[in-house]
Design a protein around this motif. Structure first.
Motif, PDB file in Angstrom:
ATOM      1  N   ASP A  59       0.857  -1.186   0.000  1.00 36.97           N
ATOM      2  CA  ASP A  59       0.000   0.000   0.000  1.00 36.97           C
ATOM      3  C   ASP A  59       0.897   1.240   0.000  1.00 36.97           C
ATOM      4  N   ASP A 193      -2.152   8.551  10.629  1.00 36.43           N
ATOM      5  CA  ASP A 193      -2.992   7.826   9.681  1.00 36.43           C
ATOM      6  C   ASP A 193      -4.187   7.180  10.392  1.00 36.43           C
ATOM      7  N   ASP A 318      -4.950  10.281  -1.702  1.00 41.44           N
ATOM      8  CA  ASP A 318      -6.032   9.298  -1.794  1.00 41.44           C
ATOM      9  C   ASP A 318      -7.213   9.815  -2.610  1.00 41.44           C
ATOM     10  N   GLU A 376      -6.137  -0.475  -3.962  1.00 38.76           N
ATOM     11  CA  GLU A 376      -7.576  -0.221  -3.796  1.00 38.76           C
ATOM     12  C   GLU A 376      -8.260  -0.115  -5.163  1.00 38.76           C
ATOM     13  N   ARG A 403      -7.344   6.620  -6.662  1.00 39.30           N
ATOM     14  CA  ARG A 403      -6.309   7.348  -5.920  1.00 39.30           C
ATOM     15  C   ARG A 403      -5.088   7.621  -6.788  1.00 39.30           C
TER      16      ARG A 403
HETATM   17  O1  TEU Z   1      -6.330   6.387   4.258  1.00 43.67           O
HETATM   18  C1  TEU Z   1      -7.467   6.111   4.969  1.00 43.67           C
HETATM   19  C2  TEU Z   1      -8.748   5.997   4.257  1.00 43.67           C
HETATM   20  O2  TEU Z   1      -9.692   5.463   4.820  1.00 43.67           O
HETATM   21  C3  TEU Z   1      -8.981   6.506   2.914  1.00 43.67           C
HETATM   22  O3  TEU Z   1      -8.544   7.734   2.588  1.00 43.67           O
HETATM   23  C4  TEU Z   1      -8.681   5.436   1.913  1.00 43.67           C
HETATM   24  O4  TEU Z   1      -7.519   5.650   1.177  1.00 43.67           O
HETATM   25  C5  TEU Z   1      -9.789   5.353   0.907  1.00 43.67           C
HETATM   26  O5  TEU Z   1     -10.716   6.319   1.087  1.00 43.67           O
HETATM   27  C6  TEU Z   1     -10.427   4.022   0.974  1.00 43.67           C
HETATM   28  O6  TEU Z   1     -11.591   4.086   0.182  1.00 43.67           O
HETATM   29  C7  TEU Z   1      -5.100   6.227   4.884  1.00 43.67           C
HETATM   30  C8  TEU Z   1      -3.983   6.591   3.945  1.00 43.67           C
HETATM   31  O7  TEU Z   1      -4.064   7.945   3.622  1.00 43.67           O
HETATM   32  C9  TEU Z   1      -4.051   5.688   2.750  1.00 43.67           C
HETATM   33  O8  TEU Z   1      -3.127   6.033   1.754  1.00 43.67           O
HETATM   34  C10 TEU Z   1      -3.823   4.284   3.237  1.00 43.67           C
HETATM   35  O9  TEU Z   1      -4.010   3.380   2.181  1.00 43.67           O
HETATM   36  C11 TEU Z   1      -4.766   3.915   4.387  1.00 43.67           C
HETATM   37  O10 TEU Z   1      -4.892   4.923   5.360  1.00 43.67           O
HETATM   38  C12 TEU Z   1      -4.253   2.684   5.096  1.00 43.67           C
HETATM   39  O11 TEU Z   1      -3.097   2.991   5.813  1.00 43.67           O
END
Ligand code: TEU
Length: 548
Positions: A59, A193, A318, A376, A403
Motif C-alpha cells: 500500500d 494515519d 487518496d 484499492e 487514488r
Molecule cells: O487512508 C485512509 C482511508 O480510509 C482513505 O482515505 C482510503 O484511502 C480510501 O478512502 C479508501 O476508500 C489512509 C492513507 O491515507 C491511505 O493512503 C492508506 O491506504 C490507508 O490509510 C491505510 O493505511
C-alpha cells in the motif's frame, strides 16, 4: 495553538512521485531536498511527507515493516537527517506520517505474533477464532485466516496490513517510544494515519453495515490520544493532525480542542463525499453543491464554536485531483484552479496543499487498467466487473475515482518524464506535463502557482484568515458559494463561482459594517464593475474600518 502555527500552510509530499535525485523509477528523500528552494519560495511552513519507512509497498508505504528505518528505495537515515536540517535552515518543518492503526504483516511484531498463540507478541494484534462481518476498506472481509496459528487476524485495510491491538498497553508504549525517536530527531510534527480507528468495540459486535460503527471514534480513542499527548507531545511544539475516517463533528471538536490535550487539528472527509451517490465511492454521481456547501459550512461553524481546529484540503494522495472533480480541467482550467484555491484558503483552519495542486495538475485520464498501480483501485476494478459493469464502464469509474489520479509524477518541467527522473517512472506522467509544470508556472505571473503563493502570503498578513468566524451568505444558491469571515476590526469576504456560466451577484447591504472600506485582495479575472460574475470567478475582499 501558537499564532504562527495558526497562520501556517502545510505542503503534502508523496515522495514516491515527487522527485528522484538518483534518477530511478521512484522518488527519494534527496529528491525532496533538491526542491526545497522551490518550496521555500512558495512560502509553505511545513512539509508532510507520506511514509518512507521500510515497507513491502503493498500500500505504497502505509504497510510499515520497520518504523525505525528508511526504505532503501527512498534513501538512508543520513539522507533524512540532511533533508531535515536543510528544511530547517529554510524555516520549514518536516512532519512525519505515523501509521499505527496497523503494521505490515512483514513487521517483526507480526512475524512473532503468527508463531503461535503463546508468543509474547500474539496480543499485539487482534485474533479471533471466527470472523465477524466487518468489511475491509479495500474490499472483502476484514479478517484473514492464518493457517499456521489457526485463527483469523483483523485488517481494516489490505490483508498485509494487520490491525494493532491498542488495548494492549505494550503496543501503546512501543508506539510512543517510536514516536519519541522521531520527535527527538527534530521533526516538527506528525500526521496520524486513520487514528480514529484504533479503538475497537471489545465485543466485536456486528450489524447489517460494514462494521464501521464498531471501531470508528471507538470507545477508548480519546483516552489513547490523551496518553499519546502526555507521552510524546507534551512540552514540544509539534503540529499534530489526525486523519479521521467517517468521523463526526463532535468527536473532531474533542480531538482538537487545546484543553483536551489530544491533537492540534483533524482531517475529515465529509465534503469529499458530496459527489458519492448514496455514499458509494465506486459509483459515479454529480456533485451535490448545496450539500457540499452545507457540510463545509457546518464544519466551519461547529469547529469554531467548539474551539476545535480544521485541517483544510481538497486534495491528497487518496483523492482524485480537485481541479478535475470540482472545477474545469479544460478551457477554464486556470480560473477554476485559482477559484478552488481561494475558496479553501479563505476558510478557518490550516490549509494543506497537495503536490501539483499548486500548478493546477489534473487527473491524467487513465484509459487502460494497465496504467493503474493502486491496490484499492485494482480491487475496485475487479469488483465492478464482478458487479456486471462492462470494461469501459468500469474504467470510467476508475478514471474518475482512483487514488492514482493523485499519484502520477510531479511535473517540474517540459523535459523527459516531466523532470521527475531520467528513468522511466513507476507510474506514467500525465499527458499535459508539457504545458502544466513548475518551470512554466514560475515564469508566468498569472499562473495558478503565483495565485497560491499570494494566498499563502495573505494568510500571514491578515489575522482574519486565522481568527475570523464564518457565515455562509448563499447557502441555497445553485452555483455560488459566498462566505464572510469576521474578526475584530477586519472582515474577509470570499466569492466563489462554481460554474462555467455568468451570474449576477451583489453583496447585500449591511454585510460589511457601514463606513468600512472594502478592498479587493485577490481575483482570477481583471477587475470589472458590472456586477457580473464570469465562469469560475473568484473574489477575495477584505473590509476594515478606515485607518484612524
Ligand atoms: O487512508 C485512509 C482511508 O480510509 C482513505 O482515505 C482510503 O484511502 C480510501 O478512502 C479508501 O476508500 C489512509 C492513507 O491515507 C491511505 O493512503 C492508506 O491506504 C490507508 O490509510 C491505510 O493505511
Amino acid at each position: 495553538m501558537r499564532k504562527d502555527m495558526k497562520q501556517a500552510v502545510v505542503y503534502q509530499i508523496y515522495p514516491k512521485s515527487f522527485s528522484s535525485h538518483r534518477n530511478q523509477a521512484t522518488g527519494d528523500l534527496l529528491g525532496v531536498e533538491d526542491r526545497l528552494n522551490y518550496l521555500a519560495w512558495l512560502g509553505v511552513d511545513y512539509l508532510w511527507l507520506t511514509p518512507f519507512y521500510r515497507s513491502p509497498q503493498h500500500d505504497n508505504g502505509y504497510d510499515v515493516s520497520d518504523y525505525y528505518s528508511i526504505d532503501p528505495a527512498y534513501g538512508s537515515m543520513r539522507d533524512f537527517e540532511r533533508l531535515l536540517a536543510e528544511a530547517k535552515r529554510r524555516g520549514i518543518g518536516v512532519m512525519l506520517d505515523i501509521v499505527v492503526n496497523h503494521t505490515s504483516t512483514e513487521h517483526e511484531w507480526f512475524r512473532q505474533a503468527r508463531q503461535g498463540r503463546d508468543n509474547p507478541y500474539r496480543d499485539f494484534y487482534i485474533w479471533r477464532d471466527a470472523p465477524n462481518n466487518w468489511q475491509s476498506k479495500f474490499g472483502g472481509s476484514a479478517w484473514e485466516y492464518d493457517a499456521h496459528s489457526g485463527q483469523y487476524y483483523l485488517h481494516l485495510f489490505d490483508k498485509t496490513q494487520a490491525d494493532l491491538n491498542w488495548d494492549n498497553p505494550r503496543v501503546r508504549q512501543a508506539v510512543f517510544e517510536m514516536m519519541r525517536f522521531w520527535r527527538d530527531k527534530g521533526v516538527a510534527g506528525f500526521r496520524l494515519d486513520v487514528i480514529n480507528l484504533i479503538s475497537k468495540d471489545p465485543a466485536f459486535s456486528e450489524d447489517d453495515s460494514d462494521g464501521r460503527h464498531f471501531y470508528t471514534d471507538g470507545p477508548r480513542v480519546h483516552e489513547y490520544l490523551q496518553e499519546m499527548h502526555r507521552e510524546v507531545f507534551a512540552g514540544h511544539e509539534l503540529l499534530t493532525v489526525g486523519e479521521m475516517s467517517s468521523t463526526s463533528l463532535a468527536h473532531c471538536v474533542d480531538y482538537s480542542r487545546p484543553d483536551r490535550r489530544e491533537l492540534a487539528m483533524t482531517f475529515n472527509f465529509h465534503h469529499l463525499k458530496a459527489d458519492y451517490p448514496d455514499g458509494r465511492k465506486w459509483r459515479l454521481g454529480e456533485l451535490d453543491f448545496i450539500a457540499f456547501k452545507r457540510i463545509l459550512s457546518d464544519w466551519q461553524q461547529g469547529m469554531h464554536a467548539g474551539g476545535g481546529w480544521n485541517a483544510l484540503f481538497w486534495c491528497n494522495h487518496d483523492q482524485p485531483r480537485a481541479l478535475s472533480r470540482f472545477g474545469d480541467d479544460g478551457e477554464c482550467r486556470r480560473q477554476s484552479a485559482k477559484m478552488l484555491a481561494t475558496a479553501l484558503h479563505g476558510l478557518q483552519g490550516t490549509p494543506y496543499i497537495y503536490q501539483g495542486e499548486e500548478i493546477g495538475m489534473a487527473n491524467p485520464g487513465f484509459a487502460d487498467i494497465g496504467q493503474l498501480r493502486d491496490v484499492e483501485s485494482l480491487n475496485a476494478y475487479r469488483q465492478l466487473l464482478a458487479d456486471g459493469f462492462a470494461d469501459a464502464e468500469a474504467m470510467e469509474v476508475i478514471r474518475r475515482r482512483s487514488r492514482d489520479n493523485a499519484r502520477t509524477p510531479m511535473q517540474w518541467d517540459d523535459g523527459a518524464n516531466a523532470g521527475f527522473s531520467a528513468a522511466e517512472p513507476w507510474i506514467g506522467v500525465a499527458p499535459d506535463a508539457g504545458m502544466v509544470n513548475v518551470a512554466a508556472a514560475i515564469g508566468d505571473r498569472d499562473s495558478v502557482l503565483h495565485h497560491y503563493r499570494a494566498l499563502i502570503a495573505l494568510r500571514k498578513q491578515y489575522p482574519a484568515f486565522a481568527d475570523g468566524d464564518y457565515r455562509c451568505l448563499t447557502p441555497e444558491h445553485p452555483s455560488l458559494w459566498v462566505y464572510a469571515r469576521a474578526a475584530r476590526d477586519e472582515m474577509l469576504i470570499v466569492v466563489s463561482h462554481f460554474g462555467d456560466d455568468s451570474v449576477r451577484y451583489r453583496l447585500q447591504e449591511g454585510t460589511v459594517p457601514s463606513g468600512w472600506r472594502l478592498e479587493l485582495l485577490l481575483s482570477n479575472y481583471p477587475p470589472s464593475s458590472d456586477g457580473q460574475l464570469r465562469p469560475w470567478h473568484s473574489l477575495l475582499y477584505r473590509a476594515a474600518p478606515p485607518a484612524r
